[in-house]
Motif scaffolding. Structure first.
Motif, mmCIF file in Angstrom:
data_model
loop_
_atom_site.group_PDB
_atom_site.id
_atom_site.type_symbol
_atom_site.label_atom_id
_atom_site.label_comp_id
_atom_site.label_asym_id
_atom_site.label_seq_id
_atom_site.Cartn_x
_atom_site.Cartn_y
_atom_site.Cartn_z
ATOM 1 N N GLY A 221 3.563 0.943 1.090
ATOM 2 C CA GLY A 221 2.187 1.319 1.370
ATOM 3 C C GLY A 221 1.199 0.979 0.273
ATOM 4 O O GLY A 221 -0.001 1.195 0.444
ATOM 5 N N TRP A 222 1.684 0.436 -0.843
ATOM 6 C CA TRP A 222 0.821 0.127 -1.991
ATOM 7 C C TRP A 222 0.285 -1.291 -1.867
ATOM 8 O O TRP A 222 1.050 -2.233 -1.624
ATOM 9 N N ASP A 223 -1.023 -1.460 -2.015
ATOM 10 C CA ASP A 223 -1.649 -2.774 -1.923
ATOM 11 C C ASP A 223 -1.162 -3.647 -3.077
ATOM 12 O O ASP A 223 -1.307 -3.293 -4.253
ATOM 13 N N THR A 224 -0.598 -4.792 -2.753
ATOM 14 C CA THR A 224 0.017 -5.640 -3.782
ATOM 15 C C THR A 224 -0.998 -6.280 -4.720
ATOM 16 O O THR A 224 -0.614 -6.831 -5.756
ATOM 17 N N ASN A 225 -2.295 -6.195 -4.401
ATOM 18 C CA ASN A 225 -3.308 -6.681 -5.330
ATOM 19 C C ASN A 225 -3.331 -5.841 -6.605
ATOM 20 O O ASN A 225 -3.760 -6.304 -7.662
ATOM 21 N N HIS A 226 -2.836 -4.609 -6.511
ATOM 22 C CA HIS A 226 -2.886 -3.683 -7.636
ATOM 23 C C HIS A 226 -1.579 -3.601 -8.413
ATOM 24 O O HIS A 226 -1.429 -2.735 -9.275
ATOM 25 N N MET A 227 -0.622 -4.454 -8.099
ATOM 26 C CA MET A 227 0.688 -4.339 -8.720
ATOM 27 C C MET A 227 0.904 -5.413 -9.780
ATOM 28 O O MET A 227 0.173 -6.415 -9.839
ATOM 29 N N VAL A 228 1.877 -5.180 -10.621
ATOM 30 C CA VAL A 228 2.421 -6.216 -11.486
ATOM 31 C C VAL A 228 3.846 -6.462 -11.010
ATOM 32 O O VAL A 228 4.419 -5.637 -10.289
ATOM 33 N N PRO A 229 4.440 -7.595 -11.334
ATOM 34 C CA PRO A 229 5.791 -7.884 -10.871
ATOM 35 C C PRO A 229 6.763 -6.739 -11.141
ATOM 36 O O PRO A 229 6.751 -6.116 -12.203
ATOM 37 N N THR A 230 7.586 -6.475 -10.137
ATOM 38 C CA THR A 230 8.450 -5.296 -10.130
ATOM 39 C C THR A 230 9.859 -5.686 -9.707
ATOM 40 O O THR A 230 10.032 -6.479 -8.780
#
Length: 435
Positions: A221-230
């Motif tokens: 559910g988390w917008d991937t624009n706000h992520m760093v590689p995981t």
């Protein structure tokens, strides 16, 4: 983490008095299914239409594809999206293989939507022509984006997920015809024999270029624009942790159906303990600004190096601007001494003579091409249309334009508009011929 996928093989879909599965036949109570769809007040009208392989049917505008499934134990469907947030990738999930919920606009399409032919020359371009499709054909009151080229399609996509889970629940209490087990122990607790094999990671770069929420792929559910590689366990992907976004020319898109059936992950699993030590998945994103591209590439390198990877597969959802992320990621991994194979489509122009990727490097010397997004495809008229054919020429499809549709129903379009035809995760139906 251990995941069991219990498979039921659907050979036919029909409507009936109740929703159930028996002897290869999936029967759907249409009214009950539509009641699930209409739970969202923004959906103004909806219908279910069936399309099977070989039917003289053209489907457009297609927005999403979802495999009917249900969780039997160990979590929830679509965690963090249509259901509460919970860990995916363990327990048992039941899947109605050979069937698919297609989310189709009754009228309005957009930049990110596509076309599927169930027969004729167009059928060879996409895996969805080989599935028994339950087409959710619907319209909404989301007037604010009706005339926008790019649409979030929120109400329709969420309705598709609810519908897929409703259908999937009909096999919740049945014994599967086949059970596939996916299990990887913690990296530090694998046998010496496995540890001695080359460590390989799978790097999946999801489409996340839109800064406004609602367009990008979602992870729990988390917008991937706000992520760093995981770093993620591959079971999480196979069990629905990722939801496809509503942005990107359609041939380049990875549908939700494809995420849970990712052939590259399954192939890596099949080689684990034999030729490789499958370390897991590094989930990355695709950015707009150069500093963000470099940051993500550095994160991927650090994660892969810390895991002890000797090899990597990097797959890119998209083309054009994201090519810079793709190449930079490969360069960083190669600089760390990790051998890389890339998977991407290319944009070589309608004549096939343009530079295939926006960015290039001599270190990106092993790339699998899944096709040219700009390739022109000519299709004859089709007797039956599900959706609205005019949307291809009218609504800003990335592969359609004014005049691409002829009066007799025949058309010419770019591969861009063929739904998920480039199969970036390994579903590509294309091959290379050497002349």
């Amino acid at each position: 983490m251990k995941l069991e996928i219990g498979n039921f093989f659907v050979k036919e879909v029909c409507f009936g008095d109740k929703t159930f599965y028996a002897n290869g036949v999936l029967t759907i109570n249409k009214q009950e299914a539509l009641d699930v769809v209409m739970e969202d007040e923004h959906i103004t009208e909806a219908d279910l239409v069936l399309a099977k392989p070989g039917d003289p049917v053209r489907i457009v505008p297609v927005k999403e594809a979802i495999e009917p499934r249900c969780k039997v134990s160990g979590g929830l469907m679509f965690p963090g999206v249509t259901n509460d947030l919970s860990l995916a990738g363990s327990g048992r999930t039941h899947a109605l293989k050979g069937s698919c919920v297609l989310v189709v606009g009754k009228h309005w399409g957009g930049f990110q939507d596509g076309l599927i032919d169930m027969s004729g020359p167009g059928a060879k371009h996409t895996i969805y022509s080989k599935l028994n499709n339950i087409c959710l054909v619907a319209d909404t009151d989301e007037e604010f984006e009706r005339y926008e080229q790019q649409k979030k399609n929120h109400a329709l996509r969420w309705a598709g997920m609810r519908l897929a889970e409703y259908i999937g629940k009909c096999v919740a209490d049945q014994e599967p015809e086949e059970i596939q087990t996916y299990e990887l122990p913690p990296i530090t607790k694998r046998s010496p024999e496995v540890q001695s094999l080359p460590g390989v990671v799978y790097v999946l770069q999801l489409q996340s270029q839109m800064e406004e929420e609602g367009y990008n792929a979602l992870v729990y559910g988390w917008d991937t624009n706000h992520m760093v590689p995981t770093f993620m366990h591959p079971n999480e992907l196979l069990d629905g942790a990722i939801i496809s976004g509503s942005f990107m020319p359609c041939s380049s898109k990875i549908s939700t159906y494809e995420h849970v059936n990712n052939p590259t992950i399954k192939k890596l699993y099949s080689e684990h303990g034999k030729t490789i030590n499958f370390l897991g998945v590094i989930l990355s994103n695709l950015n707009v600004n150069l500093v963000e591209k470099n940051r993500s590439a550095i994160f991927v390198r650090q994660l892969a190096s810390s895991l002890g990877a000797e090899g990597a597969i990097v797959a890119e959802e998209g083309y054009g601007n994201p090519d810079a992320d793709f190449i930079q990621c490969i360069v960083e991994l190669e600089n760390a001494g990790i051998k890389v194979v890339g998977i991407t489509n290319e944009c070589t122009g309608r004549d096939g003579k343009s530079q295939p990727l926006v960015a290039l490097s001599e270190k990106a010397n092993a790339i699998v091409s899944t096709g040219n997004v700009s390739e022109l495809i000519e299709l004859p008229p089709m007797p039956k249309i599900i959706g609205e054919l005019e949307s291809l020429a009218r609504d800003g499809f990335s592969g359609g334009w004014e005049g691409c549709l002829k009066e007799d129903g025949s058309l010419i379009m770019e591969n861009n508009a063929m739904f998920c035809s480039d199969g970036i995760v390994g579903f590509s139906v294309k091959t290379v011929v050497e002349y």
